[in-house]
Design an enzyme around this catalytic site. Structure first.
Site, PDB file in Angstrom:
ATOM      1  N   GLY A  12      20.446   0.484 -18.546  1.00 20.44           N
ATOM      2  CA  GLY A  12      20.285   1.832 -18.108  1.00 20.44           C
ATOM      3  C   GLY A  12      18.642   1.635 -17.875  1.00 20.44           C
ATOM      4  O   GLY A  12      18.179   2.052 -18.189  1.00 20.44           O
ATOM      5  N   GLY A  16      12.232   5.632 -14.560  1.00 23.92           N
ATOM      6  CA  GLY A  16      10.802   5.926 -15.009  1.00 23.92           C
ATOM      7  C   GLY A  16      10.462   4.610 -15.433  1.00 23.92           C
ATOM      8  O   GLY A  16      11.114   3.343 -15.443  1.00 23.92           O
ATOM      9  N   CYS A 103      24.200  13.953 -25.228  1.00 25.15           N
ATOM     10  CA  CYS A 103      24.570  13.056 -23.573  1.00 25.15           C
ATOM     11  C   CYS A 103      24.878  11.076 -24.786  1.00 25.15           C
ATOM     12  O   CYS A 103      24.756  10.077 -24.189  1.00 25.15           O
ATOM     13  CB  CYS A 103      23.064  12.839 -23.214  1.00 25.15           C
ATOM     14  SG  CYS A 103      22.713  12.082 -21.575  1.00 25.15           S
ATOM     15  N   CYS A 200      17.750  16.816 -19.296  1.00 29.02           N
ATOM     16  CA  CYS A 200      17.968  16.368 -18.104  1.00 29.02           C
ATOM     17  C   CYS A 200      18.448  16.693 -17.234  1.00 29.02           C
ATOM     18  O   CYS A 200      17.810  16.878 -16.050  1.00 29.02           O
ATOM     19  CB  CYS A 200      18.742  15.213 -18.442  1.00 29.02           C
ATOM     20  SG  CYS A 200      20.032  15.291 -19.926  1.00 29.02           S
TER      21      CYS A 200
END
Length: 373
Positions: A12, A16, A103, A200
């Site tokens: 994933g 970043g 999440c 997020c």
């Protein structure tokens, strides 16, 4: 030496530095690596720039640089249905949710994992600061990340044994400065990219303005616990237990000049209770009740456990006794705790191992429920 090239790991990638280095390390270790960018939220920042588009460009740059295939997958519907609706429902109920926990449970290690398996994944990997240890019998234990300041097991506490079986955390043994150094040494374009902060789907935006787009504010009275009217609050959903700032009553004081804190809520009467002092009596509790309690490996239906717990991220561990009985779990504190907040996660640890956790329903002071909802 095992042949990692036969093991497919789907990473994933957020754009970043952490997920970039995760992909880099796995590629260097010889795994068959695929990068996936998850688009979970339709977002633009204050300047009208779609932040997801910018992040995806960074994923593409890193994936091209280290030589792995990459795809973008849209989980906006799943995110809305499984995370955002929960987030709004919790605020409507006067609670303070932790969407990052949900999440991870519902998107990054469910929707994403399911998608990765369709790509032939043996494992998924993320840039979380956590570790997994595998027993000879195949049982997986989730351990804290070596970087104590970055450890993210609190947010991963709802993961199941089945999810952990399929998961790798390549950064778990590293400290953040080492991750940045590895990115710089490899010349990754994300090496100096600032870490994302905040929830997020809110990012850097003003939380109050964001929430008011979805839930109508209902102003009401702000009172002390002994009945003194302190003015108007903007809406209970904007305040959390133990909060100091944003009350607008800093100049008012009782017998001393101690700061004011949110010490309670009454959803039925739409009253926000405030009190002076960091350790105000109303902020202290001796136990809590939790639901949706889940352990990362198989446990009996009813049991008692002596362990430590965190009641919020980056908080030192506290000694507790956990009584699991059916749908409800009671957690008794060895020492009184401050600002135990309904909706937040309580997470259990045995030394380095994260055992799991649940969601806080109520806090109690010597058997009496604290008026936090």
């Amino acid at each position: 030496m095992s042949d990692n090239s036969k093991t497919r790991v789907v990473v994933g990638m957020s754009g970043g530095v952490d997920s970039s280095v995760t992909a880099l390390l796995l590629k260097e270790q010889g795994y068959d690596v695929i990068g996936i960018f998850m688009k979970n939220w339709d977002d633009t920042d204050e300047n009208g720039v779609c932040t997801a588009t910018e992040d995806y460009k960074d994923v593409v740059a890193v994936a091209d640089q280290i030589g792995i295939p990459y795809y973008s997958v849209n989980f906006e519907k799943e995110y809305w249905d499984r995370v955002f609706e929960y987030f709004l429902a919790e605020y409507r109920a006067g609670r303070t949710p932790n969407p990052d926990v949900m999440c991870n449970k519902e998107i990054k290690f469910k929707a994403f994992l399911d998608y990765a398996i369709t790509l032939g994944a043996d494992y998924v990997a993320t840039g979380h600061y956590a570790r997994v240890a595998r027993d000879e019998d195949g049982t997986v234990h989730m351990l804290r990340g070596v970087d104590n300041g970055k450890d993210q097991t609190y947010f991963l506490s709802q993961l199941s044994q089945e999810q952990l079986q399929k998961t790798m955390f390549p950064l778990g043994h590293l400290e953040k400065p080492e991750v940045r150094r590895l990115a710089e040494e490899a010349g990754l374009s994300t090496a100096k990219k600032k870490d994302s902060t905040g929830i997020c789907f809110i990012g850097e935006k003003n939380f109050k303005n964001f929430l008011s787009n979805y839930l109508p504010a209902q102003p009401g009275r702000m009172m002390t616990v002994d009945g003194r009217d302190m003015g108007e609050h903007a809406g209970l959903m904007y305040y959390t237990i133990g909060q100091r700032g944003g009350l607008g009553i800093g100049g008012q004081h009782g017998g001393d000049n101690a700061p004011w804190f949110v010490v309670g809520k009454d959803l039925s009467k739409n009253i926000l209770y405030v009190g002076q002092g960091f350790y105000h009596d109303s902020l202290m509790s001796t136990s809590l009740e939790a639901s949706q309690v889940h352990f990362t490996r198989e446990m009996p239906e009813e049991f008692t456990l002596e362990c430590t717990a965190k009641f919020r991220y980056r908080q030192p561990d506290s000694k507790v006794t956990v009584h699991v009985k059916g749908e409800k779990t009671e957690v008794i504190f060895a020492e009184p705790q401050r600002a135990i907040t309904p909706g937040q996660a309580v997470v259990f640890y045995d030394g380095e191992e994260c055992l799991g956790g649940g969601l806080i329903d109520n806090a109690y002071r010597d058997g009496q429920v604290c008026q936090y909802i």
